[in-house]
Design an enzyme around this catalytic site. Structure first.
Site, PDB file in Angstrom:
ATOM      1  N   SER A   1      34.845  -5.595 -27.636  1.00 30.82           N
ATOM      2  CA  SER A   1      33.710  -4.955 -26.965  1.00 30.82           C
ATOM      3  C   SER A   1      33.987  -3.479 -26.759  1.00 30.82           C
ATOM      4  O   SER A   1      34.923  -3.103 -26.058  1.00 30.82           O
ATOM      5  CB  SER A   1      33.450  -5.631 -25.614  1.00 30.82           C
ATOM      6  OG  SER A   1      32.673  -4.779 -24.791  1.00 30.82           O
TER       7      SER A   1
ATOM      8  N   ASP B   1      24.597  -6.026 -32.888  1.00 29.08           N
ATOM      9  CA  ASP B   1      23.203  -5.914 -32.444  1.00 29.08           C
ATOM     10  C   ASP B   1      22.204  -6.273 -33.551  1.00 29.08           C
ATOM     11  O   ASP B   1      20.990  -6.258 -33.315  1.00 29.08           O
ATOM     12  CB  ASP B   1      22.922  -4.492 -31.949  1.00 29.08           C
ATOM     13  CG  ASP B   1      23.699  -4.183 -30.675  1.00 29.08           C
ATOM     14  OD1 ASP B   1      24.037  -5.136 -29.934  1.00 29.08           O
ATOM     15  OD2 ASP B   1      23.978  -2.992 -30.429  1.00 29.08           O
TER      16      ASP B   1
ATOM     17  N   ARG C   1      20.772 -14.139 -27.018  1.00 29.52           N
ATOM     18  CA  ARG C   1      20.138 -13.905 -28.326  1.00 29.52           C
ATOM     19  C   ARG C   1      20.310 -15.074 -29.283  1.00 29.52           C
ATOM     20  O   ARG C   1      19.492 -15.246 -30.197  1.00 29.52           O
ATOM     21  CB  ARG C   1      20.699 -12.629 -28.968  1.00 29.52           C
ATOM     22  CG  ARG C   1      20.100 -11.404 -28.374  1.00 29.52           C
ATOM     23  CD  ARG C   1      20.463 -10.142 -29.116  1.00 29.52           C
ATOM     24  NE  ARG C   1      19.843  -9.012 -28.421  1.00 29.52           N
ATOM     25  CZ  ARG C   1      20.294  -7.772 -28.446  1.00 29.52           C
ATOM     26  NH1 ARG C   1      21.382  -7.474 -29.140  1.00 29.52           N
ATOM     27  NH2 ARG C   1      19.671  -6.812 -27.793  1.00 29.52           N
TER      28      ARG C   1
HETATM   29  C1  S3P Z   1      27.664  -0.818 -27.361  1.00 30.21           C
HETATM   30  C2  S3P Z   1      28.499  -1.875 -27.602  1.00 30.21           C
HETATM   31  C3  S3P Z   1      28.034  -3.239 -27.916  1.00 30.21           C
HETATM   32  C4  S3P Z   1      26.559  -3.275 -28.292  1.00 30.21           C
HETATM   33  C5  S3P Z   1      25.726  -2.398 -27.403  1.00 30.21           C
HETATM   34  C6  S3P Z   1      26.206  -0.953 -27.455  1.00 30.21           C
HETATM   35  C7  S3P Z   1      28.247   0.481 -27.019  1.00 30.21           C
HETATM   36  O1  S3P Z   1      28.250  -4.063 -26.791  1.00 30.21           O
HETATM   37  O2  S3P Z   1      26.065  -4.576 -28.266  1.00 30.21           O
HETATM   38  O3  S3P Z   1      24.370  -2.440 -27.798  1.00 30.21           O
HETATM   39  O4  S3P Z   1      27.541   1.511 -27.097  1.00 30.21           O
HETATM   40  O5  S3P Z   1      29.440   0.536 -26.681  1.00 30.21           O
HETATM   41  P1  S3P Z   1      29.696  -4.755 -26.527  1.00 30.21           P
HETATM   42  O6  S3P Z   1      30.685  -3.686 -26.504  1.00 30.21           O
HETATM   43  O7  S3P Z   1      29.598  -5.432 -25.197  1.00 30.21           O
HETATM   44  O8  S3P Z   1      29.856  -5.728 -27.661  1.00 30.21           O
END
Ligand code: S3P
Length: 445
Positions: free
Chosen positions: A176, A328, A359
């Protein structure tokens, strides 16, 4: 700006003629949030161009202003941020409302964790359901404390940041970029070295932007797919201009629409092609999609123009290790898979359950009500493509912009129209989605 939750606006998409044109989708959401947050931690003025002016990012701008930075809109997509320096955030007067945005909320939690201030974080009904323990765990190690929170470590949460932040070495429990970024933001204010290890590389915009603003950051491989990020604490971040490329996660919708609607030829310009974001392109090409890349260049991030033309798609197996680079994009990939010939198996989608909606469930339900055969097996989504989609269903969007956009794209190529129950959340990430799609020839009414 919090979302105007009361205004629920359903919309139907119907079979459209060829889509054609050349468009630039709005700026990347991840980079837009970070430009405002990191800009606020520099000393001096950062100019941002191409900022995404969607509700999620506007809320982050408001939060940084409430935390002491000067954040001003100069023109369309042109913003100025005058920062307070690392560790210099001040206590906000009111609650920080992040609306629908997990990214804004979690990254700013990291930034607050390293400052000796107290701030209350909140969001809409969707964000209040999402897990925040994944951020509270590491920032507690840094020395921050949650003094108040809803059940299960959910919003609203009041944080007391650390007076003397401690540098940590932290292995993220799931891939993440939000967790990684929160730890690095908290670590900025700590002396010594903060280390984040991820077993699968997630998007690296935070690392790149830290380097862009002059921080000492090194990134080394860790295992087969992982990375180790080392940050030297207490840097003086220097302002530097940020040019936000077009968001590949938004480009995905007109791109897949062009593949599915007969006779289409659509070019998306300036799309970011950072390899940690291009899993969808890899997968669509494996499925047989005709997507040409031109005008490849690098301005902080790599970008290119993508030309998509109608393509006959076939089902594929999408490996779990590709998930972070297209996390996403599964809703729109599932729509593409429904129009393909044969079965597509998307593996390892556990994290999809904790996005703006669950989702995995929302996609499966949306496909089913439109006559597509679909299964969930463990954390895998399996779509049985028949080359065409009956349509005719009403899709529940669950306050999720990407569910709304994915199923509107489905309706442009299905036999009967597809209706989504609420399009209002599209404004969180892609405010011009409807006019832009209509301009390409989409029938949305
Ligand atoms: C993001 C990380 C992702 C993604 C989100 C944007 C970011 O989430 O789903 O739309 O900008 O760091 P996760 O890090 O929780 O997977």
């Amino acid at each position: 700006m919090s979302h105007s939750a009361a205004v629920v606006t359903p919309l139907a998409a119907q079979k459209s003629g060829p889509l054609g044109g050349r468009v630039r989708v709005p700026g990347d959401k991840s980079i837009s949030h970070r430009a405002l947050i990191f800009g606020a931690l520099t000393v001096g003025e950062t100019r941002i161009s191409g900022l995404l002016e969607g509700e999620d990012v506007i809320n982050t701008g408001r939060a940084m202003r409430a935390l002491g930075a000067q954040v001003e809109r100069i023109g369309a997509g042109e913003w100025s941020v005058r920062g307070v320096g690392v560790g210099g955030l001040r206590a906000p007067d009111g609650v920080l409302d992040f609306g629908n945005s997990g990214t804004g909320c979690r990254l700013v939690m990291g930034a607050v964790a390293g400052c000796p201030i107290s701030a209350t974080f909140d969001g809409d009904a969707s964000l209040r359901k999402r897990p925040m323990k994944r951020i509270l765990d590491p920032i507690t190690l840094v020395g921050a404390r949650a003094t108040d929170m809803a059940e299960g470590g959910r919003l609203p949460i009041t944080l007391q940041g650390a007076r003397d932040p401690i540098p940590v070495e932290y292995r993220t429990p799931v891939p993440s970029a939000q967790i990684k970024s929160a730890v690095l933001l908290a670590g900025l204010a700590a002396p010594g070295t903060t280390i984040v290890i991820e077993s699968e590389a997630s998007r690296d915009h935070t690392e790149r932007m830290l380097m862009h603003f002059g921080a000492d950051v090194t990134v080394t491989p860790d295992g087969t797919h992982g990375r180790k990020i080392t940050l030297r604490g207490q840097p003086e971040l220097r302002p530097a201009p940020v040019l936000v490329p077009a968001d590949p996660s938004s480009a995905a919708f007109p791109l897949v629409a062009a593949l599915l609607v007969a006779g289409s030829d659509v070019t998306l310009t300036d799309v970011m092609t950072n390899l940690l974001r291009t899993g969808l392109l890899t997968t669509l090409r494996e499925m047989g999609a005709t997507i040409d890349t031109a005008n490849i260049r690098s301005e902080g991030e790599e970008m290119a123009d993508l030309r998509a033309r109608t393509s006959a798609l076939r089902g594929v197996d999408v490996p779990a290790e590709r998930a972070p680079s297209m996390i996403d994009e599964y809703p729109i990939l599932a729509v593409a898979a429904a129009f393909a010939h044969g079965t597509t198996r998307m593996r390892g989608l556990k994290e999809l359950r904790v996005k703006e909606s669950d989702r995995l469930a929302a996609v499966a339900d949306g496909l089913r009500v439109n006559g597509v055969e679909v299964e969930i097996e463990g954390d895998d989504l399996i779509v049985h493509g028949k080359g065409r989609v009956p349509g005719g269903g009403l899709v529940a969007t669950h306050m999720d912009h990407r569910i709304a956009m994915a199923f509107l794209v489905m309706g442009l190529a299905s036999d009967k129209p597809v209706t989504v129950d609420d399009t209002s959340f599209i404004a969180t990430s892609f405010p011009d989605f409807m006019p832009m799609m209509r301009g390409l020839g989409a029938k949305l009414s």
